[in-house]
Design a protein around this motif. Structure first.
Motif, PDB file in Angstrom:
ATOM      1  N   ASN A 130       1.068   5.107   0.386  1.00 34.09           N
ATOM      2  CA  ASN A 130       0.331   6.258   0.930  1.00 34.09           C
ATOM      3  C   ASN A 130       1.015   7.557   0.505  1.00 34.09           C
ATOM      4  O   ASN A 130       2.221   7.744   0.750  1.00 34.09           O
ATOM      5  CB  ASN A 130       0.290   6.171   2.458  1.00 34.09           C
ATOM      6  CG  ASN A 130      -0.542   4.982   2.939  1.00 34.09           C
ATOM      7  OD1 ASN A 130      -1.760   5.041   2.972  1.00 34.09           O
ATOM      8  ND2 ASN A 130       0.128   3.893   3.296  1.00 34.09           N
ATOM      9  N   GLN A 136      -2.586   0.717  -4.324  1.00 33.17           N
ATOM     10  CA  GLN A 136      -2.241  -0.672  -4.011  1.00 33.17           C
ATOM     11  C   GLN A 136      -1.539  -1.305  -5.198  1.00 33.17           C
ATOM     12  O   GLN A 136      -1.966  -1.182  -6.346  1.00 33.17           O
ATOM     13  CB  GLN A 136      -3.493  -1.488  -3.673  1.00 33.17           C
ATOM     14  CG  GLN A 136      -3.206  -2.965  -3.450  1.00 33.17           C
ATOM     15  CD  GLN A 136      -4.478  -3.783  -3.287  1.00 33.17           C
ATOM     16  OE1 GLN A 136      -5.562  -3.236  -3.149  1.00 33.17           O
ATOM     17  NE2 GLN A 136      -4.348  -5.091  -3.306  1.00 33.17           N
ATOM     18  N   TYR A 193       4.914   5.008   3.287  1.00 30.27           N
ATOM     19  CA  TYR A 193       4.473   6.394   3.238  1.00 30.27           C
ATOM     20  C   TYR A 193       5.495   7.229   2.489  1.00 30.27           C
ATOM     21  O   TYR A 193       6.705   7.063   2.678  1.00 30.27           O
ATOM     22  CB  TYR A 193       4.280   6.947   4.656  1.00 30.27           C
ATOM     23  CG  TYR A 193       3.240   6.207   5.458  1.00 30.27           C
ATOM     24  CD1 TYR A 193       1.935   6.665   5.528  1.00 30.27           C
ATOM     25  CD2 TYR A 193       3.582   5.032   6.136  1.00 30.27           C
ATOM     26  CE1 TYR A 193       0.974   5.983   6.272  1.00 30.27           C
ATOM     27  CE2 TYR A 193       2.630   4.345   6.871  1.00 30.27           C
ATOM     28  CZ  TYR A 193       1.329   4.812   6.936  1.00 30.27           C
ATOM     29  OH  TYR A 193       0.389   4.119   7.650  1.00 30.27           O
ATOM     30  N   TRP A 233       0.858  -1.185   0.000  1.00 29.33           N
ATOM     31  CA  TRP A 233       0.000   0.000   0.000  1.00 29.33           C
ATOM     32  C   TRP A 233       0.893   1.234   0.000  1.00 29.33           C
ATOM     33  O   TRP A 233       1.676   1.448   0.916  1.00 29.33           O
ATOM     34  CB  TRP A 233      -0.909   0.002   1.234  1.00 29.33           C
ATOM     35  CG  TRP A 233      -1.935  -1.097   1.216  1.00 29.33           C
ATOM     36  CD1 TRP A 233      -1.853  -2.310   1.797  1.00 29.33           C
ATOM     37  CD2 TRP A 233      -3.196  -1.054   0.552  1.00 29.33           C
ATOM     38  NE1 TRP A 233      -2.978  -3.057   1.559  1.00 29.33           N
ATOM     39  CE2 TRP A 233      -3.837  -2.300   0.791  1.00 29.33           C
ATOM     40  CE3 TRP A 233      -3.868  -0.095  -0.212  1.00 29.33           C
ATOM     41  CZ2 TRP A 233      -5.096  -2.607   0.297  1.00 29.33           C
ATOM     42  CZ3 TRP A 233      -5.136  -0.395  -0.706  1.00 29.33           C
ATOM     43  CH2 TRP A 233      -5.732  -1.633  -0.459  1.00 29.33           C
ATOM     44  N   GLU A 257       2.710  -1.468   4.448  1.00 26.98           N
ATOM     45  CA  GLU A 257       2.269  -0.081   4.250  1.00 26.98           C
ATOM     46  C   GLU A 257       3.501   0.808   4.181  1.00 26.98           C
ATOM     47  O   GLU A 257       4.374   0.744   5.055  1.00 26.98           O
ATOM     48  CB  GLU A 257       1.380   0.362   5.415  1.00 26.98           C
ATOM     49  CG  GLU A 257       0.062  -0.373   5.523  1.00 26.98           C
ATOM     50  CD  GLU A 257      -1.084   0.396   4.874  1.00 26.98           C
ATOM     51  OE1 GLU A 257      -0.855   1.550   4.432  1.00 26.98           O
ATOM     52  OE2 GLU A 257      -2.187  -0.162   4.809  1.00 26.98           O
ATOM     53  N   ARG A 270      -3.621   7.094  -1.961  1.00 28.84           N
ATOM     54  CA  ARG A 270      -3.373   5.707  -1.579  1.00 28.84           C
ATOM     55  C   ARG A 270      -3.464   4.818  -2.819  1.00 28.84           C
ATOM     56  O   ARG A 270      -4.435   4.905  -3.578  1.00 28.84           O
ATOM     57  CB  ARG A 270      -4.383   5.264  -0.518  1.00 28.84           C
ATOM     58  CG  ARG A 270      -4.116   3.889   0.095  1.00 28.84           C
ATOM     59  CD  ARG A 270      -5.101   3.667   1.247  1.00 28.84           C
ATOM     60  NE  ARG A 270      -5.092   2.311   1.774  1.00 28.84           N
ATOM     61  CZ  ARG A 270      -4.242   1.854   2.687  1.00 28.84           C
ATOM     62  NH1 ARG A 270      -3.318   2.670   3.175  1.00 28.84           N
ATOM     63  NH2 ARG A 270      -4.306   0.602   3.140  1.00 28.84           N
TER      64      ARG A 270
END
Length: 362
Positions: free
Chosen positions: A188, A198, A247, A186, A245, A196
């Motif tokens: 972000n 995927q 960022y 993911w 995840e 966001r």
């Protein structure tokens, strides 16, 4: 009588001389034979190798003799000698048996030359009911008949392979259990767009360099991180992780501070200002400059270069630059152009001018 004795003595001397000459000739002949054999051995030693297989363990040479003979080094064979075995006469002598020594010594090429049949001795291999001992360092590979089967499946036969992550017998290997075949990531934006995203990729093929970089006005992308505060850089997935995840990290343009609209609000001495020349960021994330943004470097700016991505210039943005001598706009800028060091709007109105500029000079 004396004459007979003299002749007898002379005959004895002649026989002694003949024996000595004969001994010398025999010694010379033996020397020649040995030298010739040595030359032939040297020639065959440098042209190839062959192994001297040994007879069966039943041969009357003793276990110690067989053990030492089986580990004997390979001997060379010359191409000339091997080709000579193609002749019918040589084929008949392709294998030489030494009955007293209990050892069969095939001549070079025996068993490997087309048309030459070699009868293996007991213990030499290829005999039903007997197994051949591997030589030191020789790899032993199982035959298809030796394949082990179980309820979980059969182990692959010789030459077969298993799929990645699967061991023989259908058992999943430890590596396959630790690293999933596919990992979900993911992305972000962390203030950038898209917010966001995927993606899925093989665990061993994750490459952040190929991921889409988000866009954020006024900021420069600074890599991917595992936390929203951007304190832990992403270096790869952990063992056993099926998803992760990340960022986006952001930083300011070197020498400038921008707001969320991409407008420059402050400038500090650094990469943007070099030897009195101020070059505004040539990046789509930087779109304009606000009034008072150059206050901290007002007395240091002598020239300004405005790239095509700067489409907003606030009123008075270049006021108070007492040492400004020249302004240049990049060709293709949609809102302004420069001429003679003066900055004009597309309508022809003066936007900014150097310190020496006056209305009369225009």
């Amino acid at each position: 009588m004396e004459m007979v004795l003299v002749l007898s003595e002379s005959g004895a001397d002649m026989r002694a001389i003949l024996r000595r000459v004969t001994g010398i000739l025999l010694l010379l002949a033996l020397t020649i034979v040995l030298m010739t054999a040595a030359e032939r051995f040297e020639a065959t030693r440098t042209s190839g190798e062959y192994r001297i297989p040994l007879a069966a363990e039943e041969a009357p040479v003793g276990e110690e003799g067989l053990s030492a003979a089986k580990n004997c080094p390979a001997l060379p064979v010359s191409a000339e000698l091997e080709s000579g075995l193609q002749e019918p006469a040589a084929k008949e002598a392709a294998e030489l048996f030494v009955p007293t020594g209990g050892m069969a010594i095939p001549l070079p090429g025996a068993g490997i030359i087309p048309g030459v049949e070699v009868t293996p001795l007991p213990g030499e291999g290829n005999v039903p009911g007997e197994e051949e001992e591997p030589l030191p360092g020789e790899e032993v590979r199982p035959s298809p008949e030796d394949v082990v089967t179980s309820e979980a499946g059969s182990f692959p036969a010789v030459g077969e392979t298993t799929a990645p992550g699967e061991s023989a017998g259908g058992i999943i290997s430890e590596d396959a259990a630790v690293f999933p075949a596919v990992v979900t990531v993911w992305l972000n934006g962390n203030g950038g767009e898209p917010a966001r995203t995927q993606i899925t990729a093989e665990a061993e093929a994750l490459s952040p360099e190929t991921w889409e970089i988000p866009f954020r006005p006024g900021k420069v992308f600074d890599g991917w991180y595992l936390d929203e505060a951007c304190t832990i850089p992403f270096t790869g997935t952990e063992k056993g992780a099926a998803q992760v995840e990340v960022y986006a990290g952001w930083k300011e343009f070197a020498g400038f501070v921008c707001d969320d609209a991409g407008h420059i609000t402050a400038c500090t001495p650094g990469d943007g200002l070099l030897d009195g020349i101020l070059t505004l960021p040539a990046d789509a994330a930087c779109t304009g400059i606000e009034a008072g943004a150059l206050a901290e470097v007002a007395d240091q700016v002598m020239e300004i270069f405005i790239p095509a991505n700067i489409t907003y210039i606030a009123d008075g943005a270049f006021d108070g630059l007492t040492n400004l001598m020249y302004i240049e706009a990049e060709p293709g800028n949609p809102v302004c152009y420069s001429e003679g060091g003066v900055l004009y709007a597309m309508s022809g109105e003066v936007i900014a001018a150097p310190a020496w500029y006056t209305a009369d000079a225009a």
